[in-house]
Design a protein around this motif. Structure first.
Motif, PDB file in Angstrom:
ATOM      1  N   LEU A 148      72.453  19.092  39.150  1.00  0.00           N
ATOM      2  CA  LEU A 148      73.849  18.817  38.833  1.00  0.00           C
ATOM      3  C   LEU A 148      74.004  17.517  38.044  1.00  0.00           C
ATOM      4  O   LEU A 148      74.820  17.425  37.124  1.00  0.00           O
ATOM      5  N   CYS A 158      67.283  24.735  30.725  1.00  0.00           N
ATOM      6  CA  CYS A 158      67.630  25.745  31.721  1.00  0.00           C
ATOM      7  C   CYS A 158      66.688  26.942  31.605  1.00  0.00           C
ATOM      8  O   CYS A 158      66.200  27.460  32.614  1.00  0.00           O
ATOM      9  N   ALA A 201      78.662  21.960  32.538  1.00  0.00           N
ATOM     10  CA  ALA A 201      79.926  22.638  32.237  1.00  0.00           C
ATOM     11  C   ALA A 201      81.124  21.999  32.924  1.00  0.00           C
ATOM     12  O   ALA A 201      82.241  22.047  32.390  1.00  0.00           O
ATOM     13  N   LEU A 202      80.948  21.407  34.111  1.00  0.00           N
ATOM     14  CA  LEU A 202      82.084  20.885  34.869  1.00  0.00           C
ATOM     15  C   LEU A 202      82.906  19.847  34.105  1.00  0.00           C
ATOM     16  O   LEU A 202      84.136  19.964  34.047  1.00  0.00           O
ATOM     17  N   PRO A 214      80.035  16.046  38.775  1.00  0.00           N
ATOM     18  CA  PRO A 214      78.781  16.706  39.174  1.00  0.00           C
ATOM     19  C   PRO A 214      77.940  15.878  40.136  1.00  0.00           C
ATOM     20  O   PRO A 214      77.333  16.425  41.069  1.00  0.00           O
ATOM     21  N   LEU A 240      69.181  21.232  44.009  1.00  0.00           N
ATOM     22  CA  LEU A 240      70.448  21.495  43.329  1.00  0.00           C
ATOM     23  C   LEU A 240      71.163  20.205  42.904  1.00  0.00           C
ATOM     24  O   LEU A 240      71.643  20.115  41.758  1.00  0.00           O
ATOM     25  N   LEU A 279      73.277  23.896  34.418  1.00  0.00           N
ATOM     26  CA  LEU A 279      74.380  24.575  33.742  1.00  0.00           C
ATOM     27  C   LEU A 279      75.730  24.162  34.328  1.00  0.00           C
ATOM     28  O   LEU A 279      76.677  23.869  33.599  1.00  0.00           O
ATOM     29  N   LEU A 280      75.817  24.123  35.662  1.00  0.00           N
ATOM     30  CA  LEU A 280      77.080  23.765  36.304  1.00  0.00           C
ATOM     31  C   LEU A 280      77.438  22.303  36.045  1.00  0.00           C
ATOM     32  O   LEU A 280      78.598  21.975  35.741  1.00  0.00           O
ATOM     33  N   GLY A 281      76.435  21.423  36.143  1.00  0.00           N
ATOM     34  CA  GLY A 281      76.692  20.008  35.900  1.00  0.00           C
ATOM     35  C   GLY A 281      77.074  19.715  34.466  1.00  0.00           C
ATOM     36  O   GLY A 281      77.862  18.803  34.200  1.00  0.00           O
ATOM     37  N   VAL A 291      70.590  26.337  37.752  1.00  0.00           N
ATOM     38  CA  VAL A 291      72.012  26.492  38.074  1.00  0.00           C
ATOM     39  C   VAL A 291      72.711  25.139  38.064  1.00  0.00           C
ATOM     40  O   VAL A 291      73.823  24.993  37.536  1.00  0.00           O
ATOM     41  N   GLY A 292      72.063  24.139  38.662  1.00  0.00           N
ATOM     42  CA  GLY A 292      72.658  22.805  38.674  1.00  0.00           C
ATOM     43  C   GLY A 292      72.846  22.243  37.288  1.00  0.00           C
ATOM     44  O   GLY A 292      73.881  21.617  36.989  1.00  0.00           O
TER      45      GLY A 292
END
Length: 444
Positions: A31, A290, A164-165, A193, A27, A160-162, A157-158
């Motif tokens: 990120l 992704c 988007a943050l 991230p 993960l 996308l989250l990294g 997931v990492g």
């Protein structure tokens, strides 16, 4: 039925813990994948300097891949994984907060050391644990597949989250500006991230220490480590030379490394050419990457089904899976010079097919590998496999970068991956005895 009930609790627990460790391990890299290059650039690093930082990481991994595999076989899986987690935590803090070239270089080198320490160690723990519960003929493919799916899901997931943050921190009241001001510029939005990944590393270390129980090993002294690691490494290298099936696994991993390297090198340029702008091209590439991780996870999840129902054996499943990946590269090659909705659709299908095929091949390859390698040399054998993948991938990337853009790099890489698939047409006619690496006291 009695056998299944007896083995279920221990094996199911091992599978669950192995999948959790894989997710926590991968993960944080997910990120940082979308923001780290931009963060280094914001810190004042030129593109050449950024390339040098990542080269320092890659060279460190390559140099330590085999010695750290031997260290895992000598010291044990849990202490080596915990050590990797601690080093990754320090590396993430240096990368996220560092502002000078030497601090960032130290962070990337430590990240490379941690990557080498973790390479294959969790998988070796899983196989050791399952074989201790159910014997050397225990079914391994399902757990390996779940670990691969957890890895792919964590990366997706990492990513996308990294990605988007930093954008979310700039929306509305602009929390990013407030964070930058509160930390005197030490923590810009792009660093969030990476620092979040450092927090995940803390969870990883505690989980490894609490959950990954393993049989006690003889106390290791500095002398036994210095003697045992080189002997274990030499044994791992010799294993690939004398066992045809292990050699096929290593060569297949090398072929897969060439495919992944060429994808990472050439796909970003194709997305920029498709969208006409760097920013939108980077966004499309993030979404596509992704999707690739998701496909790899699906392929890994389907690996046991591919071996049982589709191909009929693990060896034929590797053949079919790598052949599917080679077909995906072929699709990317024939659409390389075309700018048309149909060609774009075929290219996306080809991209997903590559990751699906590689994801399905890996658990079946490794299940075959673990049946030929004893616990004393398991992590070393996985390190040899990883090293082959990285080295051939680096060479393939250099070769693809030297060729003229167009179909040729894709077609040549497709031929390489197809060659890796064709290795599995012939099967060994006899079951080789389980190979072992010499113990530290034995002659090398």
């Amino acid at each position: 039925m009695t056998h299944l009930v007896a083995e279920a609790p221990g094996i199911r627990t091992a599978r669950r813990r192995y999948a959790t460790v894989c997710a926590l391990l991968w993960l944080p890299p997910g990120l940082g994948m979308a923001s780290m290059v931009l963060l280094f650039s914001e810190r004042g690093m030129s593109l050449a300097a950024v390339a040098g930082l990542f080269a320092a990481h890659s060279l460190t991994v390559a140099a330590l891949e085999l010695p750290t595999g031997g260290l895992s076989d000598i010291l044990g899986r849990r202490p080596v994984l915990a050590m990797a987690g601690v080093l990754n935590l320090v590396a993430a803090l240096l990368a996220g907060l560092g502002t000078t070239a030497w601090v960032l270089t130290a962070g990337m080198v430590l990240m490379g050391v941690a990557r080498a320490l973790a390479s294959g160690t969790a998988e070796a723990w899983y196989v050791d644990t399952v074989q201790e519960v159910a014997g050397p003929d225990a079914e391994l493919r399902t757990g390996l597949a779940r670990g691969g799916s957890a890895t792919s899901a964590a990366l997706a997931v990492g990513l996308l989250l990294g990605g988007a943050l930093p954008w979310l921190l700039g929306v509305g009241p602009d929390l990013g500006a407030g964070l930058r001001e509160a930390t005197s510029g030490a923590v810009p939005p792009l660093a969030v991230p990476v620092l979040l990944g450092a927090a995940v590393r803390v969870v990883f270390v505690f989980y490894v220490l609490a959950a990954l129980r393993e049989p006690p090993r003889p106390p290791a002294t500095l002398r036994s480590v210095l003697r045992g690691v080189p002997v274990t490494v030499l044994g791992g290298l010799r294993l690939g030379g004398r066992d045809a099936l292990v050699r096929r696994v290593i060569l297949s991993a090398a072929a897969a490394g060439s495919a992944l390297a060429v994808i990472e090198l050439l796909i970003p340029g194709r997305t920029v050419a498709l969208t006409g702008a760097t920013g939108s091209g980077a966004l499309v590439y993030a979404v596509l990457a992704c999707a690739g991780f998701v496909c790899a996870g699906v392929g890994s999840h389907l690996a046991p089904f591919a071996a049982r129902a589709v191909a009929g054996s693990g060896e034929r499943a590797v053949l079919v899976s790598l052949g599917a990946g080679a077909s995906g590269l072929l699709l990317l090659g024939v659409t390389a010079s075309a700018v048309h909705p149909v060609a774009t659709t075929l290219a996306v299908v080809g991209f997903c097919l590559i990751y699906l095929g590689l994801g399905a091949a890996a658990p079946n390859e490794n299940e075959l590998l673990h049946r030929r390698v004893s616990s004393e040399g398991r992590a070393t054998a996985l390190s040899v496999q990883s090293l082959a993948q990285q080295l051939v991938g680096a060479l393939a990337g250099l070769a693809a970068g030297a060729l003229r853009p167009g179909p040729l790099p894709w077609l040549l890489t497709s031929a390489v991956l197809l060659s890796g698939a064709l290795l599995w047409i012939r099967r060994d006619g006899e079951r080789a005895p389980q190979a072992s690496v010499p113990e530290s006291g034995a002659p090398a």
